[in-house]
Enzyme design. Sequence first.
Site, PDB file in Angstrom:
ATOM      1  N   LYS A  11       2.281  46.956   3.313  1.00 48.94           N
ATOM      2  CA  LYS A  11       2.112  45.666   3.991  1.00 48.94           C
ATOM      3  C   LYS A  11       0.639  45.233   3.970  1.00 48.94           C
ATOM      4  O   LYS A  11      -0.254  46.034   3.641  1.00 48.94           O
ATOM      5  CB  LYS A  11       2.627  45.797   5.427  1.00 48.94           C
ATOM      6  CG  LYS A  11       4.114  46.160   5.500  1.00 48.94           C
ATOM      7  CD  LYS A  11       4.608  46.209   6.941  1.00 48.94           C
ATOM      8  CE  LYS A  11       6.087  46.570   6.986  1.00 48.94           C
ATOM      9  NZ  LYS A  11       6.643  46.485   8.353  1.00 48.94           N
ATOM     10  N   TYR A  51      14.119  39.855   5.325  1.00 46.58           N
ATOM     11  CA  TYR A  51      14.284  40.179   6.748  1.00 46.58           C
ATOM     12  C   TYR A  51      15.468  39.443   7.384  1.00 46.58           C
ATOM     13  O   TYR A  51      15.442  39.168   8.583  1.00 46.58           O
ATOM     14  CB  TYR A  51      12.992  39.854   7.502  1.00 46.58           C
ATOM     15  CG  TYR A  51      11.870  40.855   7.236  1.00 46.58           C
ATOM     16  CD1 TYR A  51      12.049  42.214   7.471  1.00 46.58           C
ATOM     17  CD2 TYR A  51      10.631  40.430   6.767  1.00 46.58           C
ATOM     18  CE1 TYR A  51      11.026  43.127   7.230  1.00 46.58           C
ATOM     19  CE2 TYR A  51       9.600  41.342   6.530  1.00 46.58           C
ATOM     20  CZ  TYR A  51       9.813  42.689   6.757  1.00 46.58           C
ATOM     21  OH  TYR A  51       8.804  43.601   6.535  1.00 46.58           O
ATOM     22  N   PHE A  59      10.385  38.003  17.165  1.00 46.23           N
ATOM     23  CA  PHE A  59       9.204  38.266  16.343  1.00 46.23           C
ATOM     24  C   PHE A  59       9.355  37.818  14.887  1.00 46.23           C
ATOM     25  O   PHE A  59       8.451  38.020  14.075  1.00 46.23           O
ATOM     26  CB  PHE A  59       8.827  39.761  16.400  1.00 46.23           C
ATOM     27  CG  PHE A  59       9.893  40.722  15.902  1.00 46.23           C
ATOM     28  CD1 PHE A  59      10.056  40.977  14.547  1.00 46.23           C
ATOM     29  CD2 PHE A  59      10.711  41.394  16.807  1.00 46.23           C
ATOM     30  CE1 PHE A  59      11.017  41.865  14.091  1.00 46.23           C
ATOM     31  CE2 PHE A  59      11.687  42.285  16.362  1.00 46.23           C
ATOM     32  CZ  PHE A  59      11.839  42.517  14.994  1.00 46.23           C
ATOM     33  N   ASN A 114       2.510  48.163  10.852  1.00 44.28           N
ATOM     34  CA  ASN A 114       2.926  49.562  10.654  1.00 44.28           C
ATOM     35  C   ASN A 114       2.865  49.991   9.188  1.00 44.28           C
ATOM     36  O   ASN A 114       3.574  50.887   8.749  1.00 44.28           O
ATOM     37  CB  ASN A 114       4.293  49.824  11.293  1.00 44.28           C
ATOM     38  CG  ASN A 114       5.398  49.014  10.668  1.00 44.28           C
ATOM     39  OD1 ASN A 114       5.180  48.256   9.742  1.00 44.28           O
ATOM     40  ND2 ASN A 114       6.602  49.179  11.174  1.00 44.28           N
ATOM     41  N   HIS A 117       6.851  49.347   4.492  1.00 49.50           N
ATOM     42  CA  HIS A 117       8.291  49.146   4.671  1.00 49.50           C
ATOM     43  C   HIS A 117       9.024  50.099   3.748  1.00 49.50           C
ATOM     44  O   HIS A 117       8.602  50.302   2.613  1.00 49.50           O
ATOM     45  CB  HIS A 117       8.679  47.704   4.304  1.00 49.50           C
ATOM     46  CG  HIS A 117      10.165  47.520   4.181  1.00 49.50           C
ATOM     47  ND1 HIS A 117      10.944  47.133   5.246  1.00 49.50           N
ATOM     48  CD2 HIS A 117      11.011  47.724   3.138  1.00 49.50           C
ATOM     49  CE1 HIS A 117      12.218  47.091   4.849  1.00 49.50           C
ATOM     50  NE2 HIS A 117      12.285  47.446   3.576  1.00 49.50           N
ATOM     51  N   GLU A 128      16.953  44.676  -1.781  1.00 48.77           N
ATOM     52  CA  GLU A 128      15.499  44.432  -1.701  1.00 48.77           C
ATOM     53  C   GLU A 128      14.840  44.489  -3.080  1.00 48.77           C
ATOM     54  O   GLU A 128      13.973  43.676  -3.398  1.00 48.77           O
ATOM     55  CB  GLU A 128      14.860  45.463  -0.760  1.00 48.77           C
ATOM     56  CG  GLU A 128      15.253  45.237   0.691  1.00 48.77           C
ATOM     57  CD  GLU A 128      14.856  46.386   1.627  1.00 48.77           C
ATOM     58  OE1 GLU A 128      15.135  46.281   2.829  1.00 48.77           O
ATOM     59  OE2 GLU A 128      14.285  47.393   1.156  1.00 48.77           O
TER      60      GLU A 128
HETATM   61  P1  CMP Z   1      10.030  47.463   9.419  1.00 49.79           P
HETATM   62  O1  CMP Z   1      10.871  48.447  10.146  1.00 49.79           O
HETATM   63  O2  CMP Z   1       9.492  47.738   8.097  1.00 49.79           O
HETATM   64  O3  CMP Z   1      10.852  46.077   9.324  1.00 49.79           O
HETATM   65  C1  CMP Z   1      10.923  45.195  10.412  1.00 49.79           C
HETATM   66  C2  CMP Z   1       9.537  44.961  10.909  1.00 49.79           C
HETATM   67  O4  CMP Z   1       9.425  44.096  11.998  1.00 49.79           O
HETATM   68  C3  CMP Z   1       8.980  46.276  11.434  1.00 49.79           C
HETATM   69  O5  CMP Z   1       8.775  47.122  10.345  1.00 49.79           O
HETATM   70  C4  CMP Z   1       7.748  45.800  12.139  1.00 49.79           C
HETATM   71  O6  CMP Z   1       6.681  45.549  11.232  1.00 49.79           O
HETATM   72  C5  CMP Z   1       8.225  44.460  12.676  1.00 49.79           C
HETATM   73  N1  CMP Z   1       8.556  44.540  14.102  1.00 49.79           N
HETATM   74  C6  CMP Z   1       9.496  45.300  14.687  1.00 49.79           C
HETATM   75  N2  CMP Z   1       9.520  45.080  16.015  1.00 49.79           N
HETATM   76  C7  CMP Z   1       8.562  44.146  16.266  1.00 49.79           C
HETATM   77  C8  CMP Z   1       8.109  43.494  17.422  1.00 49.79           C
HETATM   78  N3  CMP Z   1       8.648  43.738  18.621  1.00 49.79           N
HETATM   79  N4  CMP Z   1       7.108  42.607  17.311  1.00 49.79           N
HETATM   80  C9  CMP Z   1       6.573  42.344  16.088  1.00 49.79           C
HETATM   81  N5  CMP Z   1       6.980  42.925  14.947  1.00 49.79           N
HETATM   82  C10 CMP Z   1       7.952  43.818  15.018  1.00 49.79           C
END
Ligand code: CMP
Length: 156
Positions: A11, A51, A59, A114, A117, A128
């Site tokens: 990311k 997504y 979010f 984070n 992905h 994907e």
């Molecule tokens: P990932 O699991 O790769 O895919 C969904 C993404 O949404 C997750 O990583 C986070 O980067 C993002 N995400 C999940 N929960 C939240 C949240 N509460 N607020 C903002 N981003 C989120």
Amino acid sequence: MKHTRTAVLVKPDGLQRGLIGEIISRFERKGLKLVGLKMVNLTDEMLSQWYAEHKDKAFFGDLKSFMGSLPVVAMVWQGIDAVPVVRKLVGTTLGREAEAGSIRGDYGMSQQYNLIHASSSDEDAAREIKIIFDEQELADYSSVQDQVIYADYERG
Ligand code: CMP
């Protein structure tokens, strides 16, 4: 045994933090085979497809604007059980709770930032991969390392 594929995105925060090489290295050292690699700007349309499961979440807008803010590094890794193997190396979503030794556990503190992905199922991986790669962009080769990474009966 069946060798499957999984999709990984580094990311925008991973790009900014200079973690591309480190992340690729972890998957290489594990014994996964790199079959696709591309730096790409994800459009709003691509992100809505990617997504789709989060489209009703609060979010969703933030997530799309973050993921579209800089290029991502998209990869396809192959091996036996590639999806669960990669998810284990990546760690759980929230960086500050992710297991030490995992990518998020070692490098992250955030939920949204984070770093990476990873596909959550074989079906998601296939969906994907198609959003980003054409089939001819994926390499089909036998890795010389497979001789020492897998036993005869495990080789694909
Ligand atoms: P990932 O699991 O790769 O895919 C969904 C993404 O949404 C997750 O990583 C986070 O980067 C993002 N995400 C999940 N929960 C939240 C949240 N509460 N607020 C903002 N981003 C989120």
